[in-house]
Design a protein around this motif. Structure first.
Motif, PDB file in Angstrom:
ATOM      1  N   PHE A 257       0.822  -1.212   0.000  1.00 12.66           N
ATOM      2  CA  PHE A 257       0.000   0.000   0.000  1.00 12.66           C
ATOM      3  C   PHE A 257       0.856   1.262   0.000  1.00 12.66           C
ATOM      4  O   PHE A 257       0.401   2.315  -0.473  1.00 12.66           O
ATOM      5  CB  PHE A 257      -0.948   0.008   1.190  1.00 12.66           C
ATOM      6  N   ARG A 258       2.055   1.182   0.515  1.00 15.51           N
ATOM      7  CA  ARG A 258       2.928   2.356   0.522  1.00 15.51           C
ATOM      8  C   ARG A 258       3.222   2.832  -0.897  1.00 15.51           C
ATOM      9  O   ARG A 258       3.545   4.003  -1.116  1.00 15.51           O
ATOM     10  CB  ARG A 258       4.226   2.025   1.267  1.00 15.51           C
ATOM     11  N   GLU A 259       3.097   1.935  -1.878  1.00 13.57           N
ATOM     12  CA  GLU A 259       3.347   2.277  -3.274  1.00 13.57           C
ATOM     13  C   GLU A 259       2.072   2.719  -4.005  1.00 13.57           C
ATOM     14  O   GLU A 259       2.128   3.080  -5.183  1.00 13.57           O
ATOM     15  CB  GLU A 259       3.951   1.071  -4.003  1.00 13.57           C
ATOM     16  N   MET A 260       0.922   2.685  -3.330  1.00  9.43           N
ATOM     17  CA  MET A 260      -0.352   3.012  -3.963  1.00  9.43           C
ATOM     18  C   MET A 260      -0.740   4.466  -3.693  1.00  9.43           C
ATOM     19  O   MET A 260      -0.759   4.889  -2.528  1.00  9.43           O
ATOM     20  CB  MET A 260      -1.463   2.104  -3.440  1.00  9.43           C
ATOM     21  N   PRO A 261      -1.062   5.257  -4.714  1.00  8.24           N
ATOM     22  CA  PRO A 261      -1.520   6.636  -4.469  1.00  8.24           C
ATOM     23  C   PRO A 261      -2.853   6.643  -3.713  1.00  8.24           C
ATOM     24  O   PRO A 261      -3.736   5.830  -3.982  1.00  8.24           O
ATOM     25  CB  PRO A 261      -1.703   7.203  -5.884  1.00  8.24           C
ATOM     26  N   VAL A 262      -2.989   7.570  -2.793  1.00  6.51           N
ATOM     27  CA  VAL A 262      -4.231   7.669  -2.025  1.00  6.51           C
ATOM     28  C   VAL A 262      -5.424   7.901  -2.940  1.00  6.51           C
ATOM     29  O   VAL A 262      -6.510   7.338  -2.729  1.00  6.51           O
ATOM     30  CB  VAL A 262      -4.116   8.791  -0.970  1.00  6.51           C
ATOM     31  N   ALA A 263      -5.260   8.719  -3.986  1.00  5.95           N
ATOM     32  CA  ALA A 263      -6.372   8.974  -4.902  1.00  5.95           C
ATOM     33  C   ALA A 263      -6.843   7.688  -5.568  1.00  5.95           C
ATOM     34  O   ALA A 263      -8.049   7.472  -5.749  1.00  5.95           O
ATOM     35  CB  ALA A 263      -5.960  10.001  -5.953  1.00  5.95           C
ATOM     36  N   ALA A 264      -5.911   6.818  -5.946  1.00  8.10           N
ATOM     37  CA  ALA A 264      -6.288   5.559  -6.580  1.00  8.10           C
ATOM     38  C   ALA A 264      -6.971   4.621  -5.581  1.00  8.10           C
ATOM     39  O   ALA A 264      -7.939   3.928  -5.936  1.00  8.10           O
ATOM     40  CB  ALA A 264      -5.051   4.885  -7.174  1.00  8.10           C
ATOM     41  N   ILE A 265      -6.494   4.607  -4.352  1.00  3.33           N
ATOM     42  CA  ILE A 265      -7.153   3.799  -3.319  1.00  3.33           C
ATOM     43  C   ILE A 265      -8.586   4.286  -3.122  1.00  3.33           C
ATOM     44  O   ILE A 265      -9.523   3.499  -3.046  1.00  3.33           O
ATOM     45  CB  ILE A 265      -6.373   3.863  -1.995  1.00  3.33           C
ATOM     46  N   GLY A 266      -8.743   5.609  -3.067  1.00  6.16           N
ATOM     47  CA  GLY A 266     -10.078   6.170  -2.913  1.00  6.16           C
ATOM     48  C   GLY A 266     -10.984   5.819  -4.073  1.00  6.16           C
ATOM     49  O   GLY A 266     -12.170   5.520  -3.883  1.00  6.16           O
ATOM     50  N   ASP A 267     -10.459   5.859  -5.300  1.00  8.02           N
ATOM     51  CA  ASP A 267     -11.254   5.470  -6.464  1.00  8.02           C
ATOM     52  C   ASP A 267     -11.694   4.019  -6.352  1.00  8.02           C
ATOM     53  O   ASP A 267     -12.816   3.661  -6.728  1.00  8.02           O
ATOM     54  CB  ASP A 267     -10.454   5.673  -7.744  1.00  8.02           C
TER      55      ASP A 267
END
Length: 233
Positions: A31-41
């Motif tokens: 998850f450290r490599e995942m953008p917050v915006a993409a997680i939110g999407d």
């Protein structure tokens, strides 16, 4: 001699529950490599904090770790000090301060403790102070505002309970991710599924980005939506 297992009775307004272990280390690292915006999407686009800003200086700093939750009386940090005695390296302190910014809940001295404890970061629905110290590298922090006015240390407060922080529901042990776009909580029970969906979302975005770059975007992507709404497209 008889004994009874009497439940622990806390005074009104106080509660200290044990730390809840968060997701496995490999999930946190992914998850450290995942953008917050993409997680939110990937989580329907309507979850996460609002109204907070980062007080660490570097925009590329990432906050990622399991939540230790704290609810305090606005302007009082007694239970934050207690929570800092309970955290493990990598934990993220998530504090419901009632959105109050009239008194700071944490300052530079507490930052020293956070660094020594190797805390993963802080998310505070409240105020901070000693901004020059928080701007230094090494301790991500998101908060609603700042003020020079310091806190009281009287309580009450609660640790490791369900809280709401800046519009975001958080349970102890949930995975907290923060970057330049904001902060989001992934329920501990859903981390693997959300990680899978986030990766799929990023793959779809990359395809769209390429068609945008080359001028080959499919007009039907939006025209079909407009026709469905009755527009003569």
């Amino acid at each position: 001699m008889t004994t009874t297992n009497t439940p622990l009775q806390w005074p009104a307004g106080y509660r200290i529950n044990p730390r809840v272990a968060g997701p496995a280390a490999n999930i946190v690292a992914a998850f450290r490599e995942m953008p917050v915006a993409a997680i939110g999407d990937a989580m329907s686009r309507n979850v996460g904090t609002y109204g907070l800003r980062q007080y660490h200086a570097r925009l590329d700093t990432v906050l990622c770790g399991p939540a230790v939750t704290v609810r305090v009386r606005p302007g009082d940090n007694l239970m934050i000090h207690k929570a800092l005695m309970m955290v493990e390296p990598g934990d993220v302190l998530v504090i419901d301060g009632g959105a109050d910014v009239t008194q700071a809940l944490v300052g530079g001295l507490m930052r020293t403790t956070c660094v020594a404890k190797k805390l993963g970061g802080l998310v505070i629905d409240g105020a901070v102070r000693d901004l020059l110290e928080w701007a230094e590298d090494g301790m991500p922090i998101f908060a609603r505002g700042h003020t020079h006015r310091g806190p009281s240390k009287d309580g009450p407060g609660e640790i490791n309970i369900p809280i709401s922080c800046a519009g975001m529901a958080v349970l102890p042990g949930d995975l907290i991710i923060g970057d330049a776009d904001g902060v989001i909580a992934v329920p501990a029970a859903d981390v693997e599924d959300v990680l899978r969906r986030t990766r799929l979302h990023l793959e779809r975005e990359e395809k769209i980005r390429e068609t945008n770059r080359t001028g080959k975007a499919d007009p039907e992507r939006f025209d079909a939506v407009l026709r469905a709404k009755g527009l003569p497209i």
